[in-house]
Scaffold this motif. Structure first.
Motif, PDB file in Angstrom:
ATOM      1  N   ASN A  81       0.831  -1.210   0.000  1.00  0.00           N
ATOM      2  CA  ASN A  81       0.000   0.000   0.000  1.00  0.00           C
ATOM      3  C   ASN A  81       0.862   1.256   0.000  1.00  0.00           C
ATOM      4  N   VAL A  82       1.925   1.225   0.788  1.00  0.00           N
ATOM      5  CA  VAL A  82       2.799   2.386   0.911  1.00  0.00           C
ATOM      6  C   VAL A  82       3.501   2.674  -0.415  1.00  0.00           C
ATOM      7  N   GLU A  83       4.012   1.634  -1.050  1.00  0.00           N
ATOM      8  CA  GLU A  83       4.719   1.820  -2.321  1.00  0.00           C
ATOM      9  C   GLU A  83       3.765   2.244  -3.434  1.00  0.00           C
ATOM     10  N   ARG A  84       2.547   1.710  -3.408  1.00  0.00           N
ATOM     11  CA  ARG A  84       1.604   1.978  -4.489  1.00  0.00           C
ATOM     12  C   ARG A  84       0.992   3.372  -4.396  1.00  0.00           C
ATOM     13  N   ASP A  85       0.685   3.832  -3.188  1.00  0.00           N
ATOM     14  CA  ASP A  85      -0.029   5.107  -3.062  1.00  0.00           C
ATOM     15  C   ASP A  85       0.409   5.836  -1.793  1.00  0.00           C
ATOM     16  N   PRO A  86       1.633   6.360  -1.762  1.00  0.00           N
ATOM     17  CA  PRO A  86       2.107   7.039  -0.554  1.00  0.00           C
ATOM     18  C   PRO A  86       1.278   8.263  -0.184  1.00  0.00           C
ATOM     19  N   ALA A  87       0.707   8.944  -1.168  1.00  0.00           N
ATOM     20  CA  ALA A  87      -0.109  10.120  -0.862  1.00  0.00           C
ATOM     21  C   ALA A  87      -1.339   9.726  -0.049  1.00  0.00           C
ATOM     22  N   ARG A  88      -1.939   8.580  -0.389  1.00  0.00           N
ATOM     23  CA  ARG A  88      -3.096   8.099   0.382  1.00  0.00           C
ATOM     24  C   ARG A  88      -2.688   7.751   1.812  1.00  0.00           C
ATOM     25  N   VAL A  89      -1.537   7.132   1.981  1.00  0.00           N
ATOM     26  CA  VAL A  89      -1.053   6.800   3.318  1.00  0.00           C
ATOM     27  C   VAL A  89      -0.921   8.060   4.164  1.00  0.00           C
ATOM     28  N   ALA A 144      11.052  11.997  -0.308  1.00  0.00           N
ATOM     29  CA  ALA A 144      10.394  11.703  -1.582  1.00  0.00           C
ATOM     30  C   ALA A 144      10.254  10.212  -1.840  1.00  0.00           C
ATOM     31  N   ALA A 145      10.902   9.380  -1.046  1.00  0.00           N
ATOM     32  CA  ALA A 145      10.824   7.929  -1.249  1.00  0.00           C
ATOM     33  C   ALA A 145       9.485   7.416  -0.744  1.00  0.00           C
ATOM     34  N   PRO A 146       8.704   6.742  -1.577  1.00  0.00           N
ATOM     35  CA  PRO A 146       7.379   6.274  -1.144  1.00  0.00           C
ATOM     36  C   PRO A 146       7.410   5.449   0.140  1.00  0.00           C
ATOM     37  N   ARG A 147       8.449   4.624   0.324  1.00  0.00           N
ATOM     38  CA  ARG A 147       8.497   3.735   1.473  1.00  0.00           C
ATOM     39  C   ARG A 147       8.434   4.489   2.797  1.00  0.00           C
ATOM     40  N   PHE A 148       8.958   5.736   2.811  1.00  0.00           N
ATOM     41  CA  PHE A 148       9.010   6.473   4.068  1.00  0.00           C
ATOM     42  C   PHE A 148       7.696   7.187   4.405  1.00  0.00           C
ATOM     43  N   SER A 149       6.710   7.132   3.521  1.00  0.00           N
ATOM     44  CA  SER A 149       5.464   7.857   3.796  1.00  0.00           C
ATOM     45  C   SER A 149       4.772   7.344   5.055  1.00  0.00           C
ATOM     46  N   TYR A 150       4.805   6.047   5.276  1.00  0.00           N
ATOM     47  CA  TYR A 150       4.182   5.479   6.476  1.00  0.00           C
ATOM     48  C   TYR A 150       4.916   5.964   7.726  1.00  0.00           C
TER      49      TYR A 150
END
Length: 310
Positions: A81-89, A144-150
């Protein structure tokens, strides 16, 4: 007691609800069921279940007050989920919490579910020790890395609740067990072992983790919420008694499954930390907690559930 579980239909929430009911508490679960259909086990429990989108402030305004305990478990989780849609997270995890803090009344006891991902960047950068205490610096290597959004959403959450509520922050470390979905290492290994995969691909066998069975994690949560000295603190929740290599974990899962495939090593997923183990000295000091379920017993319980429900 009257207990409110926000995001209570998820993995940890469902196990917590069952425990609180067993302790004769009245439990209300609020969830948007974005993980999918309702778990039949949820329907079997004598709960007050409410379907609501917690990113909508109106969902909070529809709730009454007077709760003895509130657990904030609602969040978008999972690497995929984090990789696919970090903005949603970022959006969901932040809005759901900020609306809660606008709604909650002073003094209502709150548990906020955080994560070891909050300091994972520091592990990767070699800035924090392992086992890891609560006092380490929190590092985001690349916003900017999607993985760090969570991790970013949970860092924000920790600061928000400690400044805006009567709260304890629990940082979960590799909690596992039945009903946790398919995107985590022990369920994923269990499902592939049950299907008889051969050769058996092993990702990141050189890495290590300290796994905590969900019943132990729930026990820690319950104890923390009953401990006045825990409020205003960040406390690591996990099991530091048996840090385990992923290769050894796979061997255990395959033995439990009665399988003996050819192992095909593969690189670890990009961005995953090489080692993770909490220092739970503070949890012990505050609550007297000790993990009870060994990794082998927890894997046996988890594998049995996934074999039946695959």
């Amino acid at each position: 007691m009257r207990v409110l579980l926000l995001g209570g239909a998820g993995f940890i929430g469902l196990h917590l609800a069952a425990r609180l009911l067993a302790d004769d508490h009245a439990v209300t679960v609020v969830d948007d069921f974005s993980r999918g259909r309702r778990d039949p086990a949820l329907e079997e429990l004598p709960l007050d279940v409410r379907d609501a989108d917690l990113t909508d402030p109106g969902s909070y305004r529809a709730l009454e007050h007077g709760w003895d305990q509130i657990y904030m478990l609602a969040a978008v989780v999972g690497v995929r989920n984090v990789e696919r849609d970090p903005a949603r997270v970022l959006r969901v995890n932040t809005l759901a919490l900020m609306h809660l803090l606008d709604w909650i009344e002073p003094g209502e006891p709150l548990f906020f579910a955080s994560t070891s991902e909050a300091y994972a960047g520091g592990v990767t950068a070699g800035l924090v020790p392992v086992p890891t205490p609560e006092t380490v610096p929190l590092v985001i290597e690349d916003v900017a890395a999607p993985r760090f959004s969570y991790a970013i959403s949970k860092l924000h959450g920790e600061a928000a609740v400690l400044h805006g509520a009567h709260a304890v922050v629990g940082r979960f470390h590799n909690v596992y067990g039945p009903r946790m979905g398919h995107d985590h290492v022990i369920p994923e290994l269990s499902l592939r072992a049950a299907r008889g995969e051969n050769p058996f691909t092993l990702y990141g066998g050189e890495q290590s983790r300290a796994f905590c069975y969900v019943d132990d994690a729930v026990e820690a949560m319950v104890r923390l919420m009953a401990t006045p000295e825990a409020f205003g603190r960040i406390v690591h929740i996990g099991d530091d008694s048996a840090e385990t290599g992923i290769a050894d974990l796979a061997e255990l899962v395959l033995r439990v499954a009665g399988a003996d495939p050819v192992i095909s090593p593969a690189p670890a997923p990009a961005g995953s930390v090489a080692r993770r183990c909490p220092d739970i000295s503070l949890l012990r000091e505050l609550t007297g907690f000790e993990p009870k379920v060994s990794l082998e017993e927890g894997v046996r319980r988890t594998f049995a559930w996934y074999r039946e429900h695959a």
